[in-house]
Design an enzyme around this catalytic site. Sequence first.
Site, PDB file in Angstrom:
ATOM      1  CB  SER A 144      -0.975  -0.048   1.178  1.00  0.00           C
ATOM      2  OG  SER A 144      -2.014   0.892   1.029  1.00  0.00           O
ATOM      3  CG  ASP A 270      -7.107  -1.849  -3.860  1.00  0.00           C
ATOM      4  OD1 ASP A 270      -7.738  -1.189  -3.011  1.00  0.00           O
ATOM      5  OD2 ASP A 270      -5.913  -2.153  -3.724  1.00  0.00           O
ATOM      6  CG  HIS A 298      -6.117  -1.915   0.034  1.00  0.00           C
ATOM      7  ND1 HIS A 298      -5.405  -1.346  -0.994  1.00  0.00           N
ATOM      8  CD2 HIS A 298      -5.493  -1.540   1.181  1.00  0.00           C
ATOM      9  CE1 HIS A 298      -4.403  -0.652  -0.505  1.00  0.00           C
ATOM     10  NE2 HIS A 298      -4.426  -0.756   0.816  1.00  0.00           N
TER      11      HIS A 298
END
Length: 344
Positions: A144, A270, A298
Amino acid sequence: MIGQLHRADFVPPAGLANRHVQTLLPRLLPRRRLPHRWETLTLPDGDIVELTWVTPGPEDTAAPLFILFHGLEGSFDSPYARELLAAADALGWRAVLMHFRGCGRLPNRLPRAYHSGDTADAYWLIGQLAHRYPRALKVAAGVSLGANMLVKLVAEQGGDGLDLAGAIAISAPLDLSASADCLQQGFSRVYQRHLLASLKAKTARRLADLPLDLSTERLRGLRTLRDYDDVVTAPLHGFRDAADYYRRASAGRWLGQLELPTLVLHAEDDPFMPPDLFDRLPAPGESVRVELARCGGHVGFMEWRDGRWRSWLARRVTRQLEDWTPTLSGRPRRLPAESEPPFR
């Protein structure tokens, strides 16, 4: 662009392909136990970052080294962190996670924090590890926020500017402005509230020491991550505003310029990013392999294998580390050949 995009082989369990189920499931399962030790590392500016090493680790100083960078408000306690570190450890690699400033057990010392484009600490850490383990092959992975940071770092340093054999970017928000917009829509606002609450609580504890024109009441009233970045992240780190921060820190614009072998893993569903993310970005360069899954959420990618829940991310990263493990010639193997089936 199509030539560098490949279909990931992630297959979710029947009935569990929903992007929010995949995103939340790792956080609902029991956390993996992983022996570890902490190290506090003083940075050149006098601030600190904390490292978490998997123990006992290899005795051979030439053993390959896996370096992990976590996501926004993540840590060693994040489910993905333990799974990825455990996967590297199981292969006989030395495994370490760097906590961004203020994300470990201790508050950082200087009146600043961290952000998606802040590559200096990671660059310095990799240099320090090069001195400690000069004969070890090294691979870095980011998740991320940490993935966007890592892609930006690889772009900045070129093919030989880092002591790395390769990089892995997982669920990277390569367009930060688009990501901020997505987090204001539908159920994704739940993730935004969770992240924003953590950021605001941490900032509130240090507000008197930060060079910000910001009252406790105004901080408490911030409703979106874009608002937070506008009044905290941007002024604290030398950006004009959130728009300037997003433009300068987003790593997607450099996808076509990466020289280091880089694997990018991403789910089209996502909830932190638009489904057409890679249509908005430059074509990946020859050193980049982008693997897109139709679902996965995600940093989710949970699969059912051998009668239990398992992380497909850990399995895919394991395969990549095996590919990059030095052969008898002493050279790491490269990314999969062009002859492999492309994305479709």
